[in-house]
Design an enzyme around this catalytic site. Structure first.
Site, PDB file in Angstrom:
ATOM      1  N   HIS A  18      -8.499  11.378  -3.017  1.00 23.54           N
ATOM      2  CA  HIS A  18      -8.175  12.770  -3.360  1.00 23.54           C
ATOM      3  C   HIS A  18      -6.881  13.100  -2.623  1.00 23.54           C
ATOM      4  O   HIS A  18      -6.852  13.222  -1.399  1.00 23.54           O
ATOM      5  CB  HIS A  18      -9.328  13.674  -2.913  1.00 23.54           C
ATOM      6  CG  HIS A  18      -9.326  15.022  -3.559  1.00 23.54           C
ATOM      7  ND1 HIS A  18      -9.465  15.190  -4.920  1.00 23.54           N
ATOM      8  CD2 HIS A  18      -9.208  16.276  -3.037  1.00 23.54           C
ATOM      9  CE1 HIS A  18      -9.436  16.493  -5.205  1.00 23.54           C
ATOM     10  NE2 HIS A  18      -9.274  17.158  -4.082  1.00 23.54           N
ATOM     11  N   LYS A 163      -7.188  22.282 -11.521  1.00 20.34           N
ATOM     12  CA  LYS A 163      -6.230  22.607 -10.460  1.00 20.34           C
ATOM     13  C   LYS A 163      -5.549  21.308 -10.066  1.00 20.34           C
ATOM     14  O   LYS A 163      -6.224  20.311  -9.783  1.00 20.34           O
ATOM     15  CB  LYS A 163      -7.002  23.226  -9.299  1.00 20.34           C
ATOM     16  CG  LYS A 163      -6.278  23.296  -7.978  1.00 20.34           C
ATOM     17  CD  LYS A 163      -6.968  24.323  -7.085  1.00 20.34           C
ATOM     18  CE  LYS A 163      -6.928  23.895  -5.627  1.00 20.34           C
ATOM     19  NZ  LYS A 163      -7.486  24.917  -4.724  1.00 20.34           N
ATOM     20  N   LYS A 165      -3.060  19.189  -7.593  1.00 25.03           N
ATOM     21  CA  LYS A 165      -2.545  19.194  -6.233  1.00 25.03           C
ATOM     22  C   LYS A 165      -1.136  18.624  -6.262  1.00 25.03           C
ATOM     23  O   LYS A 165      -0.950  17.451  -6.619  1.00 25.03           O
ATOM     24  CB  LYS A 165      -3.446  18.335  -5.353  1.00 25.03           C
ATOM     25  CG  LYS A 165      -4.805  18.967  -5.096  1.00 25.03           C
ATOM     26  CD  LYS A 165      -4.640  20.160  -4.189  1.00 25.03           C
ATOM     27  CE  LYS A 165      -5.961  20.609  -3.600  1.00 25.03           C
ATOM     28  NZ  LYS A 165      -5.756  21.734  -2.684  1.00 25.03           N
ATOM     29  N   ASP A 194      -1.908  23.811  -6.933  1.00 20.99           N
ATOM     30  CA  ASP A 194      -2.037  24.151  -5.515  1.00 20.99           C
ATOM     31  C   ASP A 194      -1.015  23.323  -4.754  1.00 20.99           C
ATOM     32  O   ASP A 194      -1.084  22.089  -4.759  1.00 20.99           O
ATOM     33  CB  ASP A 194      -3.457  23.851  -5.018  1.00 20.99           C
ATOM     34  CG  ASP A 194      -3.695  24.365  -3.604  1.00 20.99           C
ATOM     35  OD1 ASP A 194      -2.748  24.893  -2.986  1.00 20.99           O
ATOM     36  OD2 ASP A 194      -4.842  24.232  -3.114  1.00 20.99           O
ATOM     37  N   GLU A 220      -0.957  28.375  -6.448  1.00 26.31           N
ATOM     38  CA  GLU A 220      -1.644  28.595  -5.175  1.00 26.31           C
ATOM     39  C   GLU A 220      -0.788  28.165  -3.987  1.00 26.31           C
ATOM     40  O   GLU A 220      -0.281  27.053  -3.945  1.00 26.31           O
ATOM     41  CB  GLU A 220      -2.974  27.815  -5.204  1.00 26.31           C
ATOM     42  CG  GLU A 220      -3.795  27.944  -3.927  1.00 26.31           C
ATOM     43  CD  GLU A 220      -5.190  27.317  -4.073  1.00 26.31           C
ATOM     44  OE1 GLU A 220      -5.635  27.068  -5.214  1.00 26.31           O
ATOM     45  OE2 GLU A 220      -5.821  27.060  -3.034  1.00 26.31           O
ATOM     46  N   ASP A 245      -3.996  31.188  -0.175  1.00 28.11           N
ATOM     47  CA  ASP A 245      -5.136  30.414   0.325  1.00 28.11           C
ATOM     48  C   ASP A 245      -5.011  30.276   1.843  1.00 28.11           C
ATOM     49  O   ASP A 245      -5.606  31.043   2.591  1.00 28.11           O
ATOM     50  CB  ASP A 245      -5.200  29.058  -0.384  1.00 28.11           C
ATOM     51  CG  ASP A 245      -6.314  28.171   0.151  1.00 28.11           C
ATOM     52  OD1 ASP A 245      -7.144  28.669   0.931  1.00 28.11           O
ATOM     53  OD2 ASP A 245      -6.368  26.972  -0.191  1.00 28.11           O
ATOM     54  N   LYS A 269     -12.462  31.864   0.910  1.00 31.10           N
ATOM     55  CA  LYS A 269     -13.206  30.707   1.407  1.00 31.10           C
ATOM     56  C   LYS A 269     -14.062  31.162   2.570  1.00 31.10           C
ATOM     57  O   LYS A 269     -13.550  31.834   3.467  1.00 31.10           O
ATOM     58  CB  LYS A 269     -12.242  29.618   1.881  1.00 31.10           C
ATOM     59  CG  LYS A 269     -11.465  28.962   0.759  1.00 31.10           C
ATOM     60  CD  LYS A 269     -10.582  27.853   1.294  1.00 31.10           C
ATOM     61  CE  LYS A 269      -9.902  27.118   0.147  1.00 31.10           C
ATOM     62  NZ  LYS A 269      -8.897  26.160   0.642  1.00 31.10           N
ATOM     63  N   GLU A 323     -13.916  27.199  -7.506  1.00 34.85           N
ATOM     64  CA  GLU A 323     -13.682  25.755  -7.481  1.00 34.85           C
ATOM     65  C   GLU A 323     -14.785  25.084  -6.659  1.00 34.85           C
ATOM     66  O   GLU A 323     -14.519  24.206  -5.853  1.00 34.85           O
ATOM     67  CB  GLU A 323     -12.290  25.451  -6.922  1.00 34.85           C
ATOM     68  CG  GLU A 323     -12.048  26.046  -5.552  1.00 34.85           C
ATOM     69  CD  GLU A 323     -10.667  25.743  -4.974  1.00 34.85           C
ATOM     70  OE1 GLU A 323      -9.762  25.370  -5.728  1.00 34.85           O
ATOM     71  OE2 GLU A 323     -10.521  25.872  -3.753  1.00 34.85           O
TER      72      GLU A 323
HETATM   73  C1  MUC Z   1      -7.405  23.875  -1.016  1.00 35.57           C
HETATM   74  O1  MUC Z   1      -6.333  23.921  -0.467  1.00 35.57           O
HETATM   75  O2  MUC Z   1      -7.628  24.711  -1.879  1.00 35.57           O
HETATM   76  C2  MUC Z   1      -9.843  22.900  -2.623  1.00 35.57           C
HETATM   77  C3  MUC Z   1      -9.942  22.096  -3.707  1.00 35.57           C
HETATM   78  C4  MUC Z   1      -9.313  20.901  -3.398  1.00 35.57           C
HETATM   79  O3  MUC Z   1      -9.172  19.930  -4.117  1.00 35.57           O
HETATM   80  O4  MUC Z   1      -8.809  20.979  -2.138  1.00 35.57           O
HETATM   81  C5  MUC Z   1      -9.229  22.175  -1.553  1.00 35.57           C
HETATM   82  C6  MUC Z   1      -8.419  22.861  -0.561  1.00 35.57           C
HETATM   83 MG    MG Z   2      -5.666  25.646  -1.639  1.00 32.64          MG
END
Ligand code: MUC
Ligand code: MG
Length: 369
Positions: A18, A163, A165, A194, A220, A245, A269, A323
């Site tokens: 991940h 989402k 990354k 994000d 994000e 976030d 969160k 999420e």
């Molecule tokens: C984040 O920064 O949001 C949430 C989902 C994911 O894949 O990582 C997290 C942390």
């Molecule tokens: Mg995040």
């Protein structure tokens, strides 16, 4: 009476690497907290973070040490049903350590809700929904693999919010990656990104313009958490919503961000807020300020995910969904019965407390490893 508090670290491999801008995860360490009470009731809480100290200023090991050494001795012997008094003492005496505080507060509230025979959601003000939309994070690091994964999730009817990354590669490469995925899924799914704070403001301006044109629905934490002024300028400059976030370390930040118009949406969160009740305050601030709500995750296992689900079920509006997919990223389940994901939704448990039961033998095996 709170009789005993035990903290267990369980490391669970992820189903695939991940990849985030701050770390590449191949395992997740669950910090599980068990509070035993004199009336025979026990409660469970959880904290997780990402990549040791890569994401935040608490690590799984620091959470355990600080609970064992400083937090547990403060509240053992206190009345278990007086959760607010116990947490007031913890919050008064202990600086920072929001993740540790969250795990403790969750365990105390779980025990109290079990004692009262009600689901945790009802102790938190009452649920207004029984299921929550759940996003999936595409973070294999490879565009083709991410598209295949998205197709699989759509076929399974498990997720239709993705989402992505980004933030590790050059801005243009990241933008191309996102647009390729959005093109592949089209109107069948919402695509969001994000950045985990990776861009400076100029990079963010360039990238968000292109992502907005490409049909991305949510951006994000594009810039550093501290740079609230840049977040405000980005939120003002673009129609696509900007979500905070990492900038949200609890209610005070929520208030500052809201009054500075520094985000269109808050990712709530429970760990990052310092617990379920501070997270409820973050949501209340958002709702009063007209900021949208999204239910965030620190990639918790079943305990933290269920606890978050109870809280998010109480939000009067939850326009951006959640999420809460953490357990699905892990190769092993620590619950006796897994949480139910179906038709793109997570069912909020209905049994008393957080409504899930721990497989203690499984946790002990994961601990030993
Ligand atoms: C984040 O920064 O949001 C949430 C989902 C994911 O894949 O990582 C997290 C942390
Ligand atoms: Mg995040």
């Amino acid at each position: 009476m709170i009789q005993n508090i035990e903290v267990m670290l369980a490391s669970v491999p992820t189903i695939r690497p991940h990849k985030l801008s701050v770390a590449t995860m191949s395992t997740q360490t669950l910090v599980l907290v068990r509070v035993r009470c004199a009336d025979g009731i026990e409660g469970w809480g959880e904290a997780t973070t990402i990549g040791g100290l890569n994401y935040g200023e608490e690590s799984p090991e620091s959470i355990k040490t600080n609970i064992d050494t400083y937090i547990a001795p403060l509240i053992v012997g206190m009345e278990a049903s007086e959760v607010a008094k116990a947490m007031a003492k913890v919050r008064h005496v202990i600086q920072g350590n929001r993740f540790a505080k969250c795990a403790i507060e969750t365990a105390l509230l779980d025990a109290q809700a079990r004692r009262l025979g009600i689901p945790l959601s009802e102790l938190l003000g009452g649920r207004v929904r029984d299921e929550l939309p759940v996003a999936w994070t595409l973070a294999s690091g490879d565009t083709t693999k991410d598209i295949a994964e998205a197709e699989k999730m759509l076929d399974m009817r498990r997720h239709r919010i993705f989402k992505l990354k980004i933030g590790l590669r050059a801005v243009e490469d990241d933008v191309a990656h996102v647009i390729a995925i959005k093109k592949a899924v089209g109107d069948r799914a919402s695509v969001r990104v994000d950045v985990n704070q990776a861009w400076n403001e100029q990079e963010a301006m360039r990238a968000i313009a292109a992502l907005q044109d490409g049909g991305v629905d949510l951006i994000e934490q594009p810039v550093r958490a501290e740079n609230k002024a840049a977040m405000a300028r980005l939120a003002a400059a673009f129609a696509v919503p900007i979500m905070a976030d990492e900038a949200l370390h609890g209610p005070q930040d929520a208030y500052t961000m809201a009054t500075a118009s520094a985000a269109d949406v808050f990712a709530v969160k429970i760990t990052q807020s310092g617990g379920l009740l501070p997270a409820a305050q973050v949501a209340a601030v958002a709702q009063l300020a007209g900021v949208g709500l999204y239910g965030g995750t620190m990639l918790e296992g079943g305990v933290g995910t269920a606890a978050s689900a109870h809280l998010f079920s109480t939000f009067s509006s939850l326009a951006y969904g959640t999420e809460l997919f953490g357990p699905l990223l892990l190769t092993e389940e620590v619950l006796q019965e897994p949480l139910v994901y179906k038709n793109f939704m997570l069912q909020v448990p209905r049994k008393p407390g957080i409504g899930v039961d721990i497989d203690i033998e499984k946790v002990q095996r994961l601990q030993a490893r």
